[in-house]
Write a protein that holds these residues in place. Structure first.
Motif, short mmCIF file in Angstrom:
data_model
loop_
_atom_site.label_atom_id
_atom_site.label_comp_id
_atom_site.label_asym_id
_atom_site.label_seq_id
_atom_site.Cartn_x
_atom_site.Cartn_y
_atom_site.Cartn_z
N ARG A 31 60.04 4.24 123.37
CA ARG A 31 61.05 4.56 124.38
C ARG A 31 60.56 4.32 125.80
N GLN A 32 59.30 4.14 125.96
CA GLN A 32 58.75 3.98 127.29
C GLN A 32 58.93 2.54 127.75
N ARG A 33 59.62 2.36 128.84
CA ARG A 33 59.85 1.04 129.41
C ARG A 33 58.98 0.88 130.65
N VAL A 34 58.09 -0.07 130.58
CA VAL A 34 57.16 -0.34 131.68
C VAL A 34 57.29 -1.81 132.01
N ALA A 35 57.16 -2.15 133.26
CA ALA A 35 57.23 -3.55 133.66
C ALA A 35 56.12 -4.34 132.97
N ALA A 36 56.43 -5.57 132.62
CA ALA A 36 55.47 -6.40 131.90
C ALA A 36 54.21 -6.65 132.72
N SER A 37 54.34 -6.78 134.01
CA SER A 37 53.16 -7.02 134.85
C SER A 37 52.20 -5.84 134.82
N ILE A 38 52.74 -4.63 134.84
CA ILE A 38 51.90 -3.44 134.77
C ILE A 38 51.26 -3.34 133.39
N HIS A 39 52.04 -3.65 132.38
CA HIS A 39 51.52 -3.62 131.01
C HIS A 39 50.35 -4.57 130.86
N TRP A 40 50.50 -5.81 131.31
CA TRP A 40 49.43 -6.79 131.17
C TRP A 40 48.23 -6.46 132.05
N THR A 41 48.47 -5.83 133.18
CA THR A 41 47.35 -5.40 134.01
C THR A 41 46.49 -4.40 133.25
N PHE A 42 47.14 -3.46 132.59
CA PHE A 42 46.40 -2.49 131.79
C PHE A 42 45.73 -3.13 130.58
N VAL A 43 46.33 -4.16 130.03
CA VAL A 43 45.70 -4.88 128.91
C VAL A 43 44.39 -5.50 129.38
N TYR A 44 44.42 -6.16 130.52
CA TYR A 44 43.19 -6.80 131.02
C TYR A 44 42.15 -5.77 131.44
N VAL A 45 42.58 -4.66 132.01
CA VAL A 45 41.64 -3.60 132.38
C VAL A 45 41.02 -2.99 131.12
N GLY A 46 41.82 -2.79 130.08
CA GLY A 46 41.30 -2.27 128.82
C GLY A 46 40.32 -3.22 128.17
N GLN A 47 40.60 -4.51 128.24
CA GLN A 47 39.68 -5.50 127.70
C GLN A 47 38.37 -5.48 128.48
N GLY A 48 38.45 -5.37 129.79
CA GLY A 48 37.23 -5.28 130.60
C GLY A 48 36.43 -4.02 130.31
N THR A 49 37.14 -2.92 130.10
CA THR A 49 36.46 -1.67 129.76
C THR A 49 35.76 -1.77 128.42
N SER A 50 36.40 -2.39 127.45
CA SER A 50 35.77 -2.52 126.14
C SER A 50 34.56 -3.45 126.19
N ILE A 51 34.62 -4.48 127.03
CA ILE A 51 33.46 -5.37 127.19
C ILE A 51 32.31 -4.60 127.85
N ALA A 52 32.63 -3.75 128.82
CA ALA A 52 31.59 -2.93 129.46
C ALA A 52 30.96 -1.99 128.44
N CYS A 53 31.79 -1.40 127.56
CA CYS A 53 31.26 -0.53 126.51
C CYS A 53 30.38 -1.31 125.54
N TYR A 54 30.77 -2.54 125.24
CA TYR A 54 29.96 -3.42 124.39
C TYR A 54 28.58 -3.62 125.01
N PHE A 55 28.55 -3.92 126.32
CA PHE A 55 27.28 -4.15 127.00
C PHE A 55 26.42 -2.90 126.99
N VAL A 56 27.01 -1.75 127.32
CA VAL A 56 26.25 -0.50 127.37
C VAL A 56 25.71 -0.14 125.99
N TRP A 57 26.53 -0.32 124.96
CA TRP A 57 26.10 0.01 123.60
C TRP A 57 24.91 -0.86 123.19
N HIS A 58 25.02 -2.16 123.41
CA HIS A 58 23.93 -3.05 123.01
C HIS A 58 22.71 -2.93 123.92
N TYR A 59 22.92 -2.59 125.17
CA TYR A 59 21.79 -2.39 126.07
C TYR A 59 20.97 -1.17 125.65
#
Length: 138
Positions: free
Chosen positions: A57-85
């Motif tokens: 039911r939540q309607r969010v603009a596509a641009s905001i949605h994709w911004t959060f997708v890219y931020v989430g992907q960056g966060t998961s990559i940072a977690c990958y680096f920290v975990w392996h480091y």
């Protein structure tokens, strides 16, 4: 945009995606090939989780949605680096800093390939959306 919509986007993309990344590193590394996980399965999970949010039911603009997708992907990559480091143990014959450099390069390449996959999906959904809108007007 309501506050609950923003919080659900934050929860999915900034908490769930790093948890998926961590669970892969803890449990599924030996069962799922790393290349197929980072290039196919993980972007598919990102898109699926955000598609479920989009279809709710939540309607969010596509641009905001994709911004959060890219931020989430960056966060998961940072977690990958920290975990392996944290688990980094260089070989005795390696020069100092080479193991960290290799980890930085592999993290960069994984992040770059995931970004390319997500950008291609983003571009294709944008084109499909625009085509749908033009057909709807005609």
């Amino acid at each position: 945009m309501k506050r609950t919509q923003l919080l659900s986007l934050l929860a999915v993309n900034l908490m769930l995606l790093p948890l998926i990344q961590l669970s892969y590193n803890l449990y599924f590394t030996t069962k799922i090939a790393e290349g197929s996980f980072y290039l196919i399965i993980f972007p598919a999970l990102i898109i699926l989780s955000n598609l479920l949010l989009c279809c709710s039911r939540q309607r969010v603009a596509a641009s905001i949605h994709w911004t959060f997708v890219y931020v989430g992907q960056g966060t998961s990559i940072a977690c990958y680096f920290v975990w392996h480091y944290g688990q980094l143990e260089p070989y005795p014959d390696m020069p100092p800093g080479e193991a960290v450099f290799d980890l930085c390069m592999s993290t960069f390449l994984i992040g770059l390939w995931q970004f390319i996959v997500l950008a291609l999906i983003h571009l294709s959904t944008f084109i499909i959306l625009k085509m749908g809108l033009t057909f709807k007007k005609a």
